[in-house]
Every structure is written in structure tokens, then in C-alpha cells.
Design an enzyme around this catalytic site. Structure first.
Site, PDB file in Angstrom:
ATOM      1  N   LYS A  28      -5.577 -75.356  14.169  1.00 41.13           N
ATOM      2  CA  LYS A  28      -5.890 -76.791  14.109  1.00 41.13           C
ATOM      3  C   LYS A  28      -5.688 -77.485  15.455  1.00 41.13           C
ATOM      4  O   LYS A  28      -6.458 -78.363  15.818  1.00 41.13           O
ATOM      5  CB  LYS A  28      -5.081 -77.482  13.018  1.00 41.13           C
ATOM      6  CG  LYS A  28      -3.594 -77.543  13.277  1.00 41.13           C
ATOM      7  CD  LYS A  28      -2.869 -78.210  12.124  1.00 41.13           C
ATOM      8  CE  LYS A  28      -1.367 -78.151  12.299  1.00 41.13           C
ATOM      9  NZ  LYS A  28      -0.840 -78.939  13.379  1.00 41.13           N
ATOM     10  N   THR A  29      -4.656 -77.048  16.227  1.00 41.22           N
ATOM     11  CA  THR A  29      -4.426 -77.704  17.527  1.00 41.22           C
ATOM     12  C   THR A  29      -5.601 -77.438  18.463  1.00 41.22           C
ATOM     13  O   THR A  29      -6.013 -78.307  19.230  1.00 41.22           O
ATOM     14  CB  THR A  29      -3.104 -77.213  18.158  1.00 41.22           C
ATOM     15  OG1 THR A  29      -2.081 -77.294  17.161  1.00 41.22           O
ATOM     16  CG2 THR A  29      -2.699 -78.073  19.330  1.00 41.22           C
ATOM     17  N   ASP A 214      -2.972 -85.712  13.503  1.00 43.05           N
ATOM     18  CA  ASP A 214      -2.520 -84.359  13.158  1.00 43.05           C
ATOM     19  C   ASP A 214      -1.510 -84.454  12.010  1.00 43.05           C
ATOM     20  O   ASP A 214      -0.857 -85.486  11.836  1.00 43.05           O
ATOM     21  CB  ASP A 214      -1.859 -83.745  14.398  1.00 43.05           C
ATOM     22  CG  ASP A 214      -1.575 -82.256  14.225  1.00 43.05           C
ATOM     23  OD1 ASP A 214      -2.135 -81.650  13.292  1.00 43.05           O
ATOM     24  OD2 ASP A 214      -0.793 -81.710  15.016  1.00 43.05           O
ATOM     25  N   GLU A 215      -1.356 -83.360  11.243  1.00 43.96           N
ATOM     26  CA  GLU A 215      -0.384 -83.301  10.130  1.00 43.96           C
ATOM     27  C   GLU A 215      -0.566 -84.493   9.188  1.00 43.96           C
ATOM     28  O   GLU A 215       0.399 -85.142   8.772  1.00 43.96           O
ATOM     29  CB  GLU A 215       1.064 -83.281  10.675  1.00 43.96           C
ATOM     30  CG  GLU A 215       1.383 -82.115  11.593  1.00 43.96           C
ATOM     31  CD  GLU A 215       1.493 -80.758  10.888  1.00 43.96           C
ATOM     32  OE1 GLU A 215       1.159 -80.690   9.690  1.00 43.96           O
ATOM     33  OE2 GLU A 215       1.885 -79.782  11.532  1.00 43.96           O
ATOM     34  N   GLN A 245       0.857 -77.815   2.582  1.00 48.08           N
ATOM     35  CA  GLN A 245       2.074 -77.859   3.404  1.00 48.08           C
ATOM     36  C   GLN A 245       2.710 -79.248   3.397  1.00 48.08           C
ATOM     37  O   GLN A 245       3.441 -79.615   4.317  1.00 48.08           O
ATOM     38  CB  GLN A 245       1.761 -77.418   4.834  1.00 48.08           C
ATOM     39  CG  GLN A 245       1.362 -75.952   4.919  1.00 48.08           C
ATOM     40  CD  GLN A 245       1.270 -75.483   6.361  1.00 48.08           C
ATOM     41  OE1 GLN A 245       2.264 -75.298   7.045  1.00 48.08           O
ATOM     42  NE2 GLN A 245       0.046 -75.297   6.828  1.00 48.08           N
ATOM     43  N   ARG A 604       5.011 -68.440   7.542  1.00 50.44           N
ATOM     44  CA  ARG A 604       5.633 -68.394   8.883  1.00 50.44           C
ATOM     45  C   ARG A 604       5.592 -66.961   9.420  1.00 50.44           C
ATOM     46  O   ARG A 604       5.702 -66.741  10.612  1.00 50.44           O
ATOM     47  CB  ARG A 604       7.109 -68.822   8.855  1.00 50.44           C
ATOM     48  CG  ARG A 604       7.446 -70.247   8.436  1.00 50.44           C
ATOM     49  CD  ARG A 604       6.604 -71.289   9.066  1.00 50.44           C
ATOM     50  NE  ARG A 604       5.473 -71.606   8.217  1.00 50.44           N
ATOM     51  CZ  ARG A 604       4.355 -72.168   8.635  1.00 50.44           C
ATOM     52  NH1 ARG A 604       4.195 -72.482   9.881  1.00 50.44           N
ATOM     53  NH2 ARG A 604       3.356 -72.426   7.792  1.00 50.44           N
TER      54      ARG A 604
END
Length: 673
Positions: A28-29, A214-215, A245, A604
């Protein structure tokens, strides 16, 4: 690395609102940084008209660096990449007059806030720590839900909430008198201003012509309102998030904001990023099957081009001491056989209390480790002292700062003097600092106490004047010299070594301030001391628990703290009912969020994932026999290897394992020759 088709679609859609559902590890970044470059290089946007917003300073810094790499310094000049709260602070700074604030407003951190509420509620709450914590949390929730004291009182149900609403009103009144803002005000005030003042709203919509968030799943009510007000009717924005998430409902985060987005912006273009570049196919398959048990507005399934890799393992321990021994023993063996580094391993848990025995086992085995969320630089006493002095220089009405430093180092201004000053200031409706200059004070205070107090406040005025009109760096240097802080540290610290360390911290703070005042890179404008103090206070609020340390250490952290990170090998301990899912969530029937937390833990891991279950565990002094977590039962049977159901190891397998260990030992010895 080229963008995949979904990433490319997300980058190129700029004609209207865009939601990018970005699964864990799906890049995503990259999408956000490529989109900023695309807007500037292909679509005629100026960088200064683009804003990208995220939740931590660390994420904002990384994003800024990556954009600078793809755009270059010249093209990225003026680009706003910040946290929500920094963006809010920038709006308040430019619009403070419209908001009815004086220029030198202070930022109160959680400790300042607690100290003020403690003083304001002494009669009602009697310094009850639990009630005070609940009050701070309740006020924060009210502010995040855009409720002022009057609305909070109107909605209050029950005696406790009515009392809290009355305390909230008193708190806001006092904050106004101090010309101070708390963390939640940094969103609440810009939202109120932009919604009520058309001219200001249009000015900011013209300033920010494209917004990236973002997020997005972590936004609360007020943050979503801020997004809506900034994008306006043109709705040129991209939000990136993952409903699977969303794990911060206790902080006011609303996963429902993803649903509202579709309702508020019917032309919303939805892109799903489903290719994961982080984990093996087996880990992703297990994560997908686990999270499929939650209801979804948007369906998505992660996949990976990586092979299946290792089986997921479930270990059983007799109790929590045995759990710690097993995890550390497994880790030592795995590291020896795999010739890996300590930093490749993370031990994750639901609650902070679970780390204690793991730490003990790691220490006994001399294994370096790091716990995320240690003492923040800014929460050290010496840093809080110097920051309080600087806050007082830039806002003399900041009573909290005044009280912290008026007798630190000691200058014969004792509690009796301060009590008399406080009651006089309250009568007059003035700050403690302003009250110290009034002629009427001499009827309440006299002698050495009054003389010392007035000498101190005169010194603050002179220094403040020098900082504002003359050489600011010299004023800060004079401050440290005049208060003889180093001498005082040597007098008051437990040893000269401790004093030296504390003075080093003060020197570090001083060098940051000087760099910020003078502009430590050619693109940066010089800042006033007031701006530097505000920036550092906000940095402290945002960076508690953040750390960039890349040393070779085993990482210990809660599942909440692990979001956004990745590790080759993950141990997830305490996989039991009552721990994960947590008992309070079971009682409140909020299993969906706990499942999302478990999903975050699974995703993770890049190469291998090990769960640990205890047969017995101590709880409130009793020994209980917990059930294994329902989340283990939801994992795909064929991908999980249960230690309790393991088939015996054959002679050949034992030989093979032994030979691999000998080969590794030989390689290590050769390397160390």
C-alpha cells in the site's frame, strides 16, 4: 519493481473518490508514493497542493523519504506528509485568531491533562487514579465523537457520566484560560472551524487539492469529518485501508467509516490489493480462512506467489513459566540450525503483562531483546523540566509548566507560597504567572517568598523577550546556564553517572532545538521558538512507543503494537480463551475485533509461525485450566502441525537433523577462525 494491475489501477484513478482495500503486505505504501509522483509528473498537480495523512510520525517520515526518492527535492517541495494531528495543528496555527486563541497557545500532553483534571476534581474524585483515568478516556471519546461539554451532559446517562460531563465543562473552561489545547483538540477544533466557517473551508480546500489517507480503517468520527470537510464536493481523494486490520475500537476507530464512505460518495471507485509480498502461501491461506469467520462489507482474499513453506506449529506448555522456557528454547535451536539473526524473531502477545516471564527467560539465556513501548525520550524527568521552561517562555499563562519549574532547581518558593499565589490567582481569574505581577498579591504574600517569586517571573519575562526579539538560540543557552541545571542534576541524581546521562539527554534536546530554530536543511525555513516547542510537544505525544532501533535483538510486543511490521519468524503466545480472545471481549460479545487482532498476528509472519498454548495458567492467585483459543480451531487442519498429535521421528530423520546441526556448527567455527 513494477506495479501489479490492481496497484496500477489504484495509482491512475484520480478523477474522483477512490478506496484502496489493501490487504496485509500488499504494497500500500508503494501505491501512495507512486500516486503522489503520478499526480505531480503526469497530472499537473503541484506538490504543495497535495497532502498525505497517516497515523504515526514514523510512517509519515518513511512516506516522505520514499516520495523524495521518486520525485526529487525540487518537485516534492511543499508536499504535506504528516499525521492527522500535525495537519490539525497546522490548520490551528494558521487560523488561531478565528478560533479565538492567543498566538502562544500550549499543547498539553496526557500527563499535563491528568495533572489539571486531578486539581479540578479533587473534591469529587478524591484523587482516585482509576476514576481519573476513566475521566480522561471519557473526555477523549467525547471529543473524538465531536461532543462538547453541553452535548455530553445532554447525552449523559447515569450519575457517573453526569459528573464526568460537569468535570469536562470545568476542564474546557480552564484550558481556555490557559490558552492551551490537548491532543484531541487538534482534530476537534479544525473540524468545528471548517464546518462552521465557509471562507476558511474554501481556503483549505483550495490549499489541499488532492488528499491521500493511509490506514483509513483507524479513523474515528472526527478524523473522518476532517477528511470530508477538506475534500468537499470535488472529492479528489484516495483512502487506503484494510477492514480486517481494524483493531483500535477502544481508541474510537470506526471500521464503519468504510461503509459511510460508500454512502457519502456514491461514485466511489474501489480497488482491492490482494497479492501479498510478505508471507508464504500457507500462512496466508490460514489467515484468509480465519478472517472469513468475520462479516465483511468488502470481500477480499489474499494470495502469494511464494510457495507453501513451513507448517504452522502449535506447541503446548504446562504453565506460563514453561511457556517462556519453551519459546526461548525453540528460538535458540531454530537460530542455531538456521543461522539466522535475533532480530528475525518476534514474540507477540495480547497483553503487556505476558512479557515479564519471556523477558526473564531471555535474560537468563543472555539473549538481547527489545520491548516496544519503552520509556519515551520526552517522558524523562529532565526533558520534561526543560520542555516546561520552554513552554513557559512561549506561553506564560501555562500554569502546568509554571508549577513544574518554579522551584526546580530550588529557589526558595515553597508550597505555602504557591498555595497563596494559587488562591489569589483564582480570585482574580488570572494565570499564576500574571498574578505574580499584581500589586494586590503583596496583601497575601510577603518577605522572601514574594521576592523569590517576583525575581523568577521577571527573569522569565526578560528571557522571553530575548527569545522573541533577539537571538533565540542565545536565549535558550542562557536559560540552561541561568538555572544551573547541570549542577542541580549532580546534586539531585543518585550517582554522578546518572547525572551525566541525564545531562546528555538535555544536550540532545538542545541540539534538536537549535537545528529546528536555524533550519538544519536548505529547504527548511527558520522557525520561532513557539513553533519549535509545539512541534516537539506533538512529537512526544505521537512517538511514545515508536523506535527506529535496528539492533540485533528479539522483538517483544503486543499484537496492537505489531501492526504494520513484519518478521521472518513469529511466536504467538497465550493462544487461549480469556487471553486471545480477551475475556472482556468475550463478555462484551466483541469477538470480531479479537479475530482481527489474531489475523494481524498471523500476517506479521513471513516464513514461519508458532503458537503456544498453556495447560495451566495463574490468574488472580488461582491456577486455572484454560481452553485453547477458538481461533486455533478455525485454522485449516492440513496447514497446522499440533505437537500433541505429532508422529514419532524416524531414525533417518533424526540422523539428517543431527548432520545438519554438525554442518552448521562447523560453518560457524570456520567463520570465527
Amino acid at each position: 519493481m513494477k506495479l501489479n494491475p490492481a496497484q496500477s489501477d489504484a495509482v491512475r484513478h484520480i478523477s474522483g473518490p477512490c478506496l484502496v482495500l489493501a490487504g496485509a503486505g500488499s504494497g500500500k505504501t508503494r501505491v501512495i508514493t507512486h500516486k503522489i509522483a503520478y499526480l505531480v509528473q503526469q497530472c499537473g498537480y503541484k506538490a504543495r497542493h497535495i497532502a498525505a495523512v497517516t497515523f504515526t510520525n514514523k510512517a509519515a517520515r518513511e512516506m516522505k523519504e520514499r516520495v523524495a526518492q521518486s520525485l526529487g527535492k525540487q518537485e516534492s517541495r511543499g508536499l504535506m506528509v504528516s499525521t492527522f494531528h500535525t495537519l490539525g495543528l497546522n490548520i490551528i496555527r494558521r487560523e488561531y485568531k478565528t478560533l479565538g486563541l492567543k498566538a502562544g497557545f500550549s499543547l498539553f500532553d496526557d500527563q499535563d491533562q491528568l495533572a489539571l483534571l486531578k486539581a479540578l476534581t479533587e473534591q469529587e474524585l478524591d484523587n482516585d487514579k482509576d476514576l481519573l483515568r476513566q475521566l480522561v478516556h471519557t473526555i477523549s471519546n467525547w471529543k473524538n465523537a465531536m461532543l462538547g461539554p453541553d452535548e455530553a451532559l445532554a447525552q449523559a446517562q447515569g450519575e457517573r457520566d453526569q459528573l464526568f460531563a460537569a468535570c469536562y465543562a470545568r476542564y474546557q473552561k480552564q484550558m481556555r484560560a490557559y490558552n492551551a489545547l490537548d491532543f484531541d483538540d487538534l482534530i476537534l477544533m479544525p473540524v468545528a472551524l471548517l464546518s462552521q466557517n465557509q471562507a476558511v473551508r474554501e481556503r483549505w480546500q483550495a490549499r489541499i487539492r488532492y488528499l491521500l489517507v493511509d490506514e483509513y480503517q483507524d479513523t474515528n468520527t472526527s478524523q473522518y469529518q476532517l477528511v470530508k470537510l477538506l475534500v468537499g464536493e470535488r472529492a479528489r481523494f484516495t483512502v487506503v485501508g484494510d477492514d480486517d486490520q481494524s483493531i483500535y475500537s477502544w481508541r474510537g476507530a470506526q471500521p464503519k467509516n468504510l461503509v459511510y464512505l460508500q454512502q457519502d460518495f456514491p461514485r466511489l471507485h474501489v480497488v482491492k490489493l490482494e497479492q501479498n509480498y510478505r508471507s508464504t502461501s500457507r500462512i496466508l491461506r490460514a489467515a484468509n480462512i480465519l478472517i472469513a469467520n468475520n462479516p465483511h462489507v468488502f470481500e477480499k482474499t489474499l494470495f502469494s506467489a511464494l510457495p507453501d513453506g513451513d507448517m504452522l506449529k502449535v506447541l503446548t506448555a504446562n504453565n506460563e513459566e514453561h511457556e517462556a522456557e519453551r519459546v526461548v528454547g525453540e528460538l535458540i535451536g531454530h537460530r542455531f540450525l538456521g543461522r539466522t539473526q535475533y532480530k528475525d524473531y518476534a514474540i507477540l502477545y495480547r497483553g503487556n503483562h505476558q512479557s515479564r516471564l519471556i523477558e526473564k527467560a531471555l535474560m537468563q539465556n543472555r539473549i538481547p531483546y527489545k520491548i516496544s513501548g519503552g520509556t519515551s525520550f520526552f517522558s524523562r524527568a529532565e526533558i520534561k523540566d526543560i520542555m516546561a521552561y520552554l513552554r513557559l517562555l512561549t506561553n506564560p499563562d501555562d500554569d502546568n509548566a509554571f508549577l513544574r519549574v518554579v522551584n526546580t532547581p530550588r529557589r526558595e518558593i515553597g508550597p505555602v507560597t504557591l498555595e497563596k499565589l494559587g488562591s489569589y490567582a483564582n480570585q482574580r481569574g488570572k494565570s499564576l504567572f500574571a498574578a505574580s505581577f499584581e500589586l494586590g498579591l503583596s496583601q497575601h504574600l510577603s518577605g522572601r517568598g514574594l521576592a523569590s517569586l517576583q525575581a523568577f517571573t521577571r527573569w522569565v519575562v526578560e528571557l522571553s523577550d530575548q527569545a522573541e526579539r533577539g537571538d533565540t538560540v542565545a536565549a535558550v543557552r542562557a536559560l540552561l546556564r541561568d538555572i544551573h541545571y547541570e549542577e542541580w542534576l549532580y546534586e539531585s541524581s543518585s550517582s554522578p553517572k546518572v547525572a551525566e546521562m541525564r545531562m546528555k539527554n538535555v544536550s540532545q534536546l538542545y541540539s534538536w532545538i537549535v537545528a529546528d530554530l536555524e533550519g538544519d536543511n536548505p529547504d527548511q525555513v527558520e522557525r520561532t521558538l513557539r513553533e519549535v516547542v509545539q512541534r516537539l510537544t506533538l512529537r512526544d505525544m505521537m512517538e511514545r512507543g515508536e523506535d527506529d532501533d535496528d539492533a540485533d535483538q528479539v522483538q517483544l510486543m503486543t499484537l496492537h503494537a505489531s501492526k504494520g511490521l513484519e518478521f521472518p519468524y513469529v511466536y504467538l503466545i497465550g493462544m487461549e480463551e480469556g487471553l486471545l480472545p480477551h475475556q472482556s471481549s468475550i463478555d462484551e460479545d466483541n469477538i470480531d475485533e479479537e479475530r482481527r487482532l489474531a489475523y494481524v498476528g498471523l500476517t506479521r509472519a513471513q516464513k514461519a509461525l508458532t503458537f503456544v498454548v498453556c495447560r495451566e495458567r495463574r490468574q488472580f492467585g488461582e491456577v486455572i485450566k484454560p481452553q485453547q483459543s477458538r481461533f486455533l480451531d478455525e485454522l485449516p487442519f492440513d496447514d497446522v502441525e499440533w505437537e500433541s498429535q505429532k508422529k514419532p521421528v524416524s531414525q533417518e530423520e533424526r540422523m539428517e537433523k543431527g548432520q545438519a546441526a554438525i554442518a552448521n556448527l562447523k560453518a560457524m567455527l570456520d567463520k570465527n577462525k
